[in-house]
Design an enzyme around this catalytic site. Structure first.
Site, PDB file in Angstrom:
ATOM      1  N   ALA A 254      -2.353   6.796  -0.074  1.00 24.74           N
ATOM      2  CA  ALA A 254      -3.522   6.669   0.804  1.00 24.74           C
ATOM      3  C   ALA A 254      -3.471   5.338   1.532  1.00 24.74           C
ATOM      4  O   ALA A 254      -2.916   4.354   1.030  1.00 24.74           O
ATOM      5  CB  ALA A 254      -4.811   6.785  -0.014  1.00 24.74           C
ATOM      6  N   ASP A 255      -4.066   5.316   2.714  1.00 23.93           N
ATOM      7  CA  ASP A 255      -4.193   4.067   3.447  1.00 23.93           C
ATOM      8  C   ASP A 255      -5.401   4.150   4.362  1.00 23.93           C
ATOM      9  O   ASP A 255      -5.899   5.240   4.668  1.00 23.93           O
ATOM     10  CB  ASP A 255      -2.936   3.748   4.261  1.00 23.93           C
ATOM     11  CG  ASP A 255      -2.869   2.263   4.602  1.00 23.93           C
ATOM     12  OD1 ASP A 255      -2.474   1.482   3.715  1.00 23.93           O
ATOM     13  OD2 ASP A 255      -3.256   1.880   5.726  1.00 23.93           O
TER      14      ASP A 255
END
EC number: 3.6.1.9
Length: 197
Positions: free
Chosen positions: A73-74
């Site tokens: 995730a980012d």
């Protein structure tokens, strides 16, 4: 098959645990700023940057964990054409918050599932947050009260705590704001049989 979170993010881990998931934490070893710099220089859209970084993290970990399902995730913060990263120190956080004061910015969060070094699913979600006008005195007091933990957040704030006082309007999914499009992720894990439907 083991479910793996390719991040040391405390809040992402809490979100997954609170949702009832059992997983291991194995943070990616990529240099995010090194991956991000040419994208920023080329004017790549923030939605694409968030997705590329999330995929790079997931692929990095899944390449060394054969068969496991890895969550990467980012999150990217965009204010018009300007992009923000995690502030380096409290002074950078102060400058960042003052530049966001009285304006609407976007938080773009991406999540990727990867297996054997290759992404098998991707999702991106956008939230729009309007910060109320903030005085330098208020920002200074906020930073003193919130402490250095806010340096782990791309916006220099944490909506789940004192950061909520900075805002007058929020549009979008709460989990997206916290950095993980959780509902689509849970849906995909149900589709894959990882969670009961």
């Amino acid at each position: 098959m083991t479910l793996v979170l390719a991040s040391g993010s405390r809040i992402r881990g809490e979100l997954l645990r609170n949702a009832g998931l059992t997983f291991e934490v194995d943070p990616a070893t990529i240099d995010e700023r090194l991956v991000e710099k040419p994208l920023l220089d080329a004017g790549v859209a923030p939605e694409d940057i968030a997705l590329i970084l999330a995929e790079a993290k997931a692929d990095d970990v899944s390449a060394r964990r054969h068969g496991d399902l890895v969550i990467g995730a980012d999150q990217v913060l965009a204010l018009g054409d300007e992009r923000f990263t995690k502030p380096a120190d409290m002074e950078a956080a102060r400058r960042q918050l003052l530049s966001l004061s009285g304006k609407t910015h976007e938080l773009i969060s991406s999540v990727v599932l990867s297996q054997n070094g290759e992404a098998i699913w991707r999702e991106t979600s956008v939230a729009r947050l309007t910060m109320r006008p903030l005085s330098p005195e208020f920002v200074g007091q906020y930073l003193a009260d919130a402490g250095a933990d806010i340096l782990n957040s791309v916006g220099g704030y944490q909506l789940e705590s004192l950061g909520v006082q900075l805002f007058e309007k929020i549009e979008g999914d709460y989990f997206t704001i916290l950095g993980l499009p959780l509902l689509p992720l849970l849906g995909k894990l149900r589709d894959l049989g990882i969670l009961k439907s």
